[in-house]
Scaffold this motif. Structure first.
Motif, PDB file in Angstrom:
ATOM      1  N   SER A  46      59.483   6.718  97.055  1.00  0.00           N
ATOM      2  CA  SER A  46      58.653   6.275  95.928  1.00  0.00           C
ATOM      3  C   SER A  46      57.268   5.840  96.413  1.00  0.00           C
ATOM      4  O   SER A  46      56.252   6.179  95.798  1.00  0.00           O
ATOM      5  CB  SER A  46      59.333   5.123  95.195  1.00  0.00           C
ATOM      6  OG  SER A  46      60.589   5.518  94.685  1.00  0.00           O
ATOM      7  N   ARG A  47      57.257   5.119  97.519  1.00  0.00           N
ATOM      8  CA  ARG A  47      55.971   4.672  98.062  1.00  0.00           C
ATOM      9  C   ARG A  47      55.150   5.858  98.549  1.00  0.00           C
ATOM     10  O   ARG A  47      53.924   5.883  98.395  1.00  0.00           O
ATOM     11  CB  ARG A  47      56.203   3.682  99.199  1.00  0.00           C
ATOM     12  CG  ARG A  47      56.832   2.369  98.753  1.00  0.00           C
ATOM     13  CD  ARG A  47      56.956   1.380  99.892  1.00  0.00           C
ATOM     14  NE  ARG A  47      55.657   0.994 100.403  1.00  0.00           N
ATOM     15  CZ  ARG A  47      55.502   0.129 101.414  1.00  0.00           C
ATOM     16  NH1 ARG A  47      56.572  -0.408 102.008  1.00  0.00           N
ATOM     17  NH2 ARG A  47      54.311  -0.188 101.834  1.00  0.00           N
ATOM     18  N   LEU A  48      55.806   6.846  99.142  1.00  0.00           N
ATOM     19  CA  LEU A  48      55.109   8.035  99.621  1.00  0.00           C
ATOM     20  C   LEU A  48      54.508   8.814  98.449  1.00  0.00           C
ATOM     21  O   LEU A  48      53.349   9.257  98.510  1.00  0.00           O
ATOM     22  CB  LEU A  48      56.060   8.932 100.418  1.00  0.00           C
ATOM     23  CG  LEU A  48      55.474  10.256 100.935  1.00  0.00           C
ATOM     24  CD1 LEU A  48      54.318   9.965 101.894  1.00  0.00           C
ATOM     25  CD2 LEU A  48      56.549  11.085 101.614  1.00  0.00           C
ATOM     26  N   VAL A  49      55.281   8.964  97.375  1.00  0.00           N
ATOM     27  CA  VAL A  49      54.783   9.671  96.194  1.00  0.00           C
ATOM     28  C   VAL A  49      53.593   8.920  95.590  1.00  0.00           C
ATOM     29  O   VAL A  49      52.576   9.527  95.213  1.00  0.00           O
ATOM     30  CB  VAL A  49      55.905   9.834  95.150  1.00  0.00           C
ATOM     31  CG1 VAL A  49      55.342  10.355  93.839  1.00  0.00           C
ATOM     32  CG2 VAL A  49      56.979  10.772  95.678  1.00  0.00           C
ATOM     33  N   ALA A  50      53.715   7.586  95.517  1.00  0.00           N
ATOM     34  CA  ALA A  50      52.616   6.778  94.973  1.00  0.00           C
ATOM     35  C   ALA A  50      51.370   6.907  95.842  1.00  0.00           C
ATOM     36  O   ALA A  50      50.242   7.031  95.329  1.00  0.00           O
ATOM     37  CB  ALA A  50      53.045   5.321  94.874  1.00  0.00           C
ATOM     38  N   PHE A  51      51.578   6.908  97.167  1.00  0.00           N
ATOM     39  CA  PHE A  51      50.440   7.037  98.082  1.00  0.00           C
ATOM     40  C   PHE A  51      49.745   8.392  97.911  1.00  0.00           C
ATOM     41  O   PHE A  51      48.514   8.481  97.851  1.00  0.00           O
ATOM     42  CB  PHE A  51      50.910   6.867  99.526  1.00  0.00           C
ATOM     43  CG  PHE A  51      49.854   7.166 100.550  1.00  0.00           C
ATOM     44  CD1 PHE A  51      48.853   6.241 100.814  1.00  0.00           C
ATOM     45  CD2 PHE A  51      49.858   8.372 101.243  1.00  0.00           C
ATOM     46  CE1 PHE A  51      47.866   6.520 101.755  1.00  0.00           C
ATOM     47  CE2 PHE A  51      48.879   8.660 102.177  1.00  0.00           C
ATOM     48  CZ  PHE A  51      47.880   7.725 102.433  1.00  0.00           C
ATOM     49  N   LEU A  52      50.540   9.466  97.823  1.00  0.00           N
ATOM     50  CA  LEU A  52      49.969  10.805  97.667  1.00  0.00           C
ATOM     51  C   LEU A  52      49.215  10.943  96.341  1.00  0.00           C
ATOM     52  O   LEU A  52      48.161  11.577  96.273  1.00  0.00           O
ATOM     53  CB  LEU A  52      51.072  11.865  97.769  1.00  0.00           C
ATOM     54  CG  LEU A  52      51.727  12.011  99.147  1.00  0.00           C
ATOM     55  CD1 LEU A  52      52.880  13.004  99.083  1.00  0.00           C
ATOM     56  CD2 LEU A  52      50.700  12.438 100.190  1.00  0.00           C
ATOM     57  N   ALA A  79      41.867   9.537  94.521  1.00  0.00           N
ATOM     58  CA  ALA A  79      40.685   9.129  95.284  1.00  0.00           C
ATOM     59  C   ALA A  79      39.822  10.331  95.649  1.00  0.00           C
ATOM     60  O   ALA A  79      38.590  10.273  95.580  1.00  0.00           O
ATOM     61  CB  ALA A  79      41.115   8.380  96.548  1.00  0.00           C
ATOM     62  N   CYS A  80      40.475  11.430  96.009  1.00  0.00           N
ATOM     63  CA  CYS A  80      39.730  12.650  96.353  1.00  0.00           C
ATOM     64  C   CYS A  80      38.992  13.198  95.129  1.00  0.00           C
ATOM     65  O   CYS A  80      37.848  13.655  95.232  1.00  0.00           O
ATOM     66  CB  CYS A  80      40.675  13.706  96.915  1.00  0.00           C
ATOM     67  SG  CYS A  80      41.319  13.305  98.556  1.00  0.00           S
ATOM     68  N   VAL A  81      39.648  13.144  93.970  1.00  0.00           N
ATOM     69  CA  VAL A  81      39.017  13.619  92.735  1.00  0.00           C
ATOM     70  C   VAL A  81      37.739  12.839  92.448  1.00  0.00           C
ATOM     71  O   VAL A  81      36.740  13.385  91.962  1.00  0.00           O
ATOM     72  CB  VAL A  81      40.008  13.516  91.551  1.00  0.00           C
ATOM     73  CG1 VAL A  81      39.302  13.718  90.215  1.00  0.00           C
ATOM     74  CG2 VAL A  81      41.128  14.521  91.714  1.00  0.00           C
ATOM     75  N   TRP A  82      37.742  11.558  92.771  1.00  0.00           N
ATOM     76  CA  TRP A  82      36.570  10.711  92.524  1.00  0.00           C
ATOM     77  C   TRP A  82      35.550  10.802  93.645  1.00  0.00           C
ATOM     78  O   TRP A  82      34.341  10.841  93.402  1.00  0.00           O
ATOM     79  CB  TRP A  82      37.019   9.260  92.339  1.00  0.00           C
ATOM     80  CG  TRP A  82      35.888   8.345  91.973  1.00  0.00           C
ATOM     81  CD1 TRP A  82      35.367   8.125  90.726  1.00  0.00           C
ATOM     82  CD2 TRP A  82      35.121   7.521  92.856  1.00  0.00           C
ATOM     83  NE1 TRP A  82      34.339   7.221  90.779  1.00  0.00           N
ATOM     84  CE2 TRP A  82      34.163   6.832  92.070  1.00  0.00           C
ATOM     85  CE3 TRP A  82      35.155   7.295  94.227  1.00  0.00           C
ATOM     86  CZ2 TRP A  82      33.246   5.941  92.624  1.00  0.00           C
ATOM     87  CZ3 TRP A  82      34.233   6.407  94.783  1.00  0.00           C
ATOM     88  CH2 TRP A  82      33.295   5.730  93.986  1.00  0.00           C
ATOM     89  N   LEU A  83      36.018  10.861  94.900  1.00  0.00           N
ATOM     90  CA  LEU A  83      35.114  10.769  96.040  1.00  0.00           C
ATOM     91  C   LEU A  83      34.410  12.079  96.370  1.00  0.00           C
ATOM     92  O   LEU A  83      33.258  12.066  96.801  1.00  0.00           O
ATOM     93  CB  LEU A  83      35.878  10.279  97.281  1.00  0.00           C
ATOM     94  CG  LEU A  83      36.301   8.812  97.268  1.00  0.00           C
ATOM     95  CD1 LEU A  83      37.176   8.497  98.462  1.00  0.00           C
ATOM     96  CD2 LEU A  83      35.074   7.904  97.269  1.00  0.00           C
ATOM     97  N   ILE A  84      35.090  13.208  96.190  1.00  0.00           N
ATOM     98  CA  ILE A  84      34.488  14.487  96.579  1.00  0.00           C
ATOM     99  C   ILE A  84      33.224  14.790  95.770  1.00  0.00           C
ATOM    100  O   ILE A  84      32.180  15.126  96.353  1.00  0.00           O
ATOM    101  CB  ILE A  84      35.521  15.624  96.475  1.00  0.00           C
ATOM    102  CG1 ILE A  84      36.576  15.473  97.579  1.00  0.00           C
ATOM    103  CG2 ILE A  84      34.839  16.988  96.587  1.00  0.00           C
ATOM    104  CD1 ILE A  84      37.701  16.474  97.509  1.00  0.00           C
TER     105      ILE A  84
END
Length: 281
Positions: A10-16, A22-27
């Motif tokens: 669950s934590r891995l899915v949340a992290f991904l 973040a990539c959608v916003w930062l790129i």
């Protein structure tokens, strides 16, 4: 063991998921920053390349130094004056209003507060025409007052501060009253220091809301010299639609204050998630 494994997945899915967001916003932001350091010729001929082949400052120079038709520096200073003044006024109005609704007793208090909350159901665009008429009658069109005063008593901010203040024990007030303190003294010396975290969050909301406001300043300002930077960028887009590198530079200059503000105030934003964060012990 299975429970631990399920938690890890669950934590891995949340992290991904958060990484993807973040990539959608930062790129796009990174692309905009790097594009502002490209020459117009390079952008037209090099195709889709993230990094500039040659780093240049001509876009910023043209906007900040060699430009008189679109005074970006003046717009920036106008926005700074408006946003800071609006934020200070919001803090005064909101803190005093929340104190009255939370600590004072007067007839019709609950009914009045419920009425204020009910006004949040109406979209702000409904108020544009009557608000403009009021501003016009008062002679505030094309002046900073048209943006500084309207919206100073935001209902959501009053509600947020009132809820935070409600977690402060009233024993503090009673002890101060026994010592002869007035309501004003209680507000200034006891309540204000305890509600500092939530007031900082309100200041963050008020500043960024005023700085990023686009529709209202586009209505009340038509003098180029008096425009804030948001409505000024609209004018910039009309004049330099064929120069995306210049537009990128202007947009990045516009987001600098809000970026710095979030950078230093993020701790207080997280504290506001707990309405009892300002009360110790």
């Amino acid at each position: 063991m299975k429970k631990h494994k399920k938690l890890s997945v669950s934590r891995l899915v949340a992290f991904l998921f958060l990484l993807a967001m973040a990539c959608v916003w930062l790129i796009p932001l990174a692309y905009g920053v790097l594009t502002s350091f490209k020459s117009e010729m390079e952008l037209m001929t090099s195709g889709f390349k993230i990094m500039p082949i040659e780093w240049v400052l001509t876009n910023y120079q043209e906007l900040l130094v060699d430009n008189t038709s679109t005074p970006l520096v003046r717009w920036f200073l106008n926005s700074l004056l408006i946003s800071v003044s609006h934020t200070l006024l919001v803090l005064c109005v909101v803190s005093l209003s929340a104190f009255a609704y939370s600590r004072l007793q007067f007839k019709g208090k609950n009914a009045l507060f419920s009425f204020l909350l009910a006004t949040m159901m109406f979209p702000s665009v409904v108020n544009l025409i009557p608000l403009y008429k009021i501003v016009d009658i008062l002679g505030w069109v094309n002046t900073p007052l048209a943006m500084i005063i309207p919206g100073a008593s935001g209902v959501f901010n009053i509600f947020l501060v009132k809820q935070f203040m409600g977690n402060i024990p009233k024993d503090f007030d009673e002890a101060a009253q026994i010592d002869g303190a007035s309501e004003g003294t209680i507000f200034v010396k006891i309540i204000l220091p305890l509600i500092k975290p939530v007031l900082l969050v309100v200041a963050l909301f008020a500043f960024t809301g005023s700085w990023n406001d686009f529709l209202w300043p586009s209505i009340v300002f038509n003098d180029i010299e008096k425009m804030p930077i948001t409505s000024g960028l609209q004018l910039l887009q009309g004049m330099y639609a064929a120069k995306p590198t210049l537009l990128m530079a202007g947009a990045l200059i516009a987001i600098v204050p809000t970026f710095i503000l979030y950078l230093f105030a993020q701790k207080y934003f997280l504290e506001s998630m707990s309405l009892s964060a300002g009360v110790k012990g």
